[in-house]
Design an enzyme around this catalytic site. Structure first.
Site, short mmCIF file in Angstrom:
data_model
loop_
_atom_site.label_atom_id
_atom_site.label_comp_id
_atom_site.label_asym_id
_atom_site.label_seq_id
_atom_site.Cartn_x
_atom_site.Cartn_y
_atom_site.Cartn_z
N GLU A 195 -50.57 40.59 21.06
CA GLU A 195 -50.65 39.20 20.56
C GLU A 195 -51.37 38.22 21.48
OE1 GLU A 195 -46.58 38.09 19.84
OE2 GLU A 195 -46.45 39.31 18.04
N GLU A 318 -45.58 47.58 12.88
CA GLU A 318 -44.31 46.84 12.76
C GLU A 318 -44.11 46.38 11.31
OE1 GLU A 318 -44.05 43.65 15.64
OE2 GLU A 318 -45.12 44.80 17.15
C1 GLA Z 1 -43.56 40.94 17.53
C2 GLA Z 1 -43.34 41.98 18.59
C3 GLA Z 1 -42.19 42.89 18.26
C4 GLA Z 1 -41.00 42.10 17.77
C5 GLA Z 1 -41.39 41.24 16.63
C6 GLA Z 1 -40.20 40.45 16.13
O1 GLA Z 1 -44.18 41.40 16.43
O2 GLA Z 1 -44.49 42.77 18.82
O3 GLA Z 1 -41.85 43.59 19.41
O4 GLA Z 1 -40.49 41.32 18.80
O5 GLA Z 1 -42.37 40.34 17.09
O6 GLA Z 1 -39.01 41.11 16.29
#
Ligand code: GLA
Length: 416
Positions: A195, A318
């Site tokens: 990120e 994710e």
């Molecule tokens: C981001 C992170 C994850 C997690 C999500 C929310 O996407 O990469 O590790 O913390 O936020 O849970």
């Protein structure tokens, strides 16, 4: 072997046996891992994130064993878990004269011990592990960035921070993949950086690298030190390449991954990483925190093509689907049906584009086992995004029952 782990393994084995017995009477039902592994689909891994707390929950772990073959630690490999919220300094000093922090791998190791034990008992049905994450602005303690490893110290210089970063990445790699590590070979990919890119031309003049500068309205610790210079990112890929085995794939991971402006900025960053001497990047991790009503599907497809131009592998890392914005709390049936259609569309699209030349989607990981334990269930903004509405974003409900989306994805009849 720890009794709890042993009991859990016995439960998983019993479940697998009962599925096997059932299947000897008829055709074995597909699972997510059998679907994703098939040649017609992405021919890749099916993953899920697992928190330390789930290890005690036999039913949840039986579900994990049945459906998935890749595990990401939900929080346990993040810098905050390994470094600790406050430093635990040893008596050894580093080249800058600072006492070296002692790293804490207890919780990550507990999850990897589960994996090791499971793999030993199930040699034909092994788990592997996605490492998540080495460089992030969130869930990383501020003391790591400051003089004397003190939360109230001044920020260290860029060179000093790169020295610490290299030490951190080397130590983590040695722990999980060093010659003497019991876990050697379990981790197949690492999110090296998470990120760090902004969408579009955010802060165009002062931030030419389009780097993330703020989190919750505050400058990030990385930004405070590097001020828009992206060397902490490019060097992270140099260090990861230096200390990770070649078989471990190195990923850049981000959200809003289908936003065309952001995808362009990420591709530019990836090109810079690739041009950096000694760096290696193998893949793009599209987090996949999507929603039902947005016109995501075509954008996701376009973004995949963009990433595939610059990296060899793409993974959805994710995945979850936030409910429609009109929906307020309890999931009405129509919302479940909408979700089923959307998930089905998404997976069919991923399987289709995976068969195009030059595109290789190697894993799809869900962010959570079930709706009851999803991060979208609370108002926490760790990682951003959760808005406090009960989202029901996954394929299994809080009682671990498969939802309509599960059946539609697998193409099997929902029991009446
Ligand atoms: C981001 C992170 C994850 C997690 C999500 C929310 O996407 O990469 O590790 O913390 O936020 O849970």
């Amino acid at each position: 072997m720890n009794i709890r782990i042993k009991k859990m393994l016995q439960a998983s084995v019993a479940l697998i046996m009962s599925v096997a017995v059932l299947s000897s009477c008829g055709k074995k039902d597909p699972t997510l891992k059998s679907l994703f592994a098939s040649e017609d689909h992405i021919n890749g891994r099916a993953g899920v994130c697992v928190p330390y707390s789930a290890l005690e929950d036999e039913d949840r772990m039986a579900l994990v064993a049945r459906e998935y073959n890749s595990i990401t630690c939900e929080n346990e490999m993040k810098p905050e878990s390994i470094l600790g919220t406050s430093p635990n300094l040893s008596n050894e000093t580093d080249d800058y004269g600072d006492k070296i922090p002692t790293l804490d791998f207890t919780r990550a190791d507990a999850i990897l011990d589960y994996v090791l034990n499971y793999n030993e008992e199930n040699p034909n049905d092994k788990f592997s592990v996605r490492g998540h994450v080495l460089v992030w602005h969130s869930q990383t303690p501020t003391w790591f960035f400051r003089e004397g490893y003190s939360a109230s110290g001044d920020y260290v210089t860029k060179e000093h921070m790169l020295y610490r970063l290299e030490w951190y990445i080397r130590s983590v790699m040695e722990h999980f993949d060093g010659e003497d590590s019991p876990y050697k070979g379990l981790i197949y990919a690492w999110d090296v950086v998470n990120e760090q890119i902004e969408p579009n031309d955010y802060n165009k003049d002062t931030n030419p690298n389009k780097l993330r500068c703020y989190h919750n309205g505050q400058p990030t610790d990385w930004y405070q030190i590097f001020q828009g210079d992206n060397s902490y990112i490019t060097q992270a890929f140099v260090y990861a390449n230096r200390y990770a085995p070649e078989s471990v794939k190195l990923f850049y991971n981000d959200y809003n991954d289908s936003n065309p402006g952001k995808a362009r900025n990420i591709c530019n960053l990836i090109q810079e990483i690739k041009a950096t001497e000694g760096a290696r990047i193998d893949g793009m991790g599209m987090q996949g925190h999507y929603g039902i009503d947005w016109d995501y599907a075509t954008q996701i497809e376009k973004a995949i093509r963009m990433y595939a131009e610059v990296v060899d592998e793409i993974q959805i890392t994710e995945l979850d689907l936030q409910a429609s914005s009109g929906y307020t709390h309890y999931m009405p049936d129509e919302e479940y049906e909408k979700q089923a259609t959307w998930y089905k569309y998404l997976f069919d699209m991923l399987a289709r584009v995976d068969h195009e030349d030059g595109i290789d989607i190697t894993a799809i990981t869900f962010w959570g086992t079930d709706d009851g334990s999803s991060w979208l269930n609370d108002a926490s903004n760790v990682g951003g995004g959760a808005n406090g509405r009960d989202q029901a974003p996954l394929l299994f409900d809080a009682e671990l029952n498969p939802k309509p989306a599960y059946y539609s994805v697998l193409g099997i009849e929902e029991p009446a």
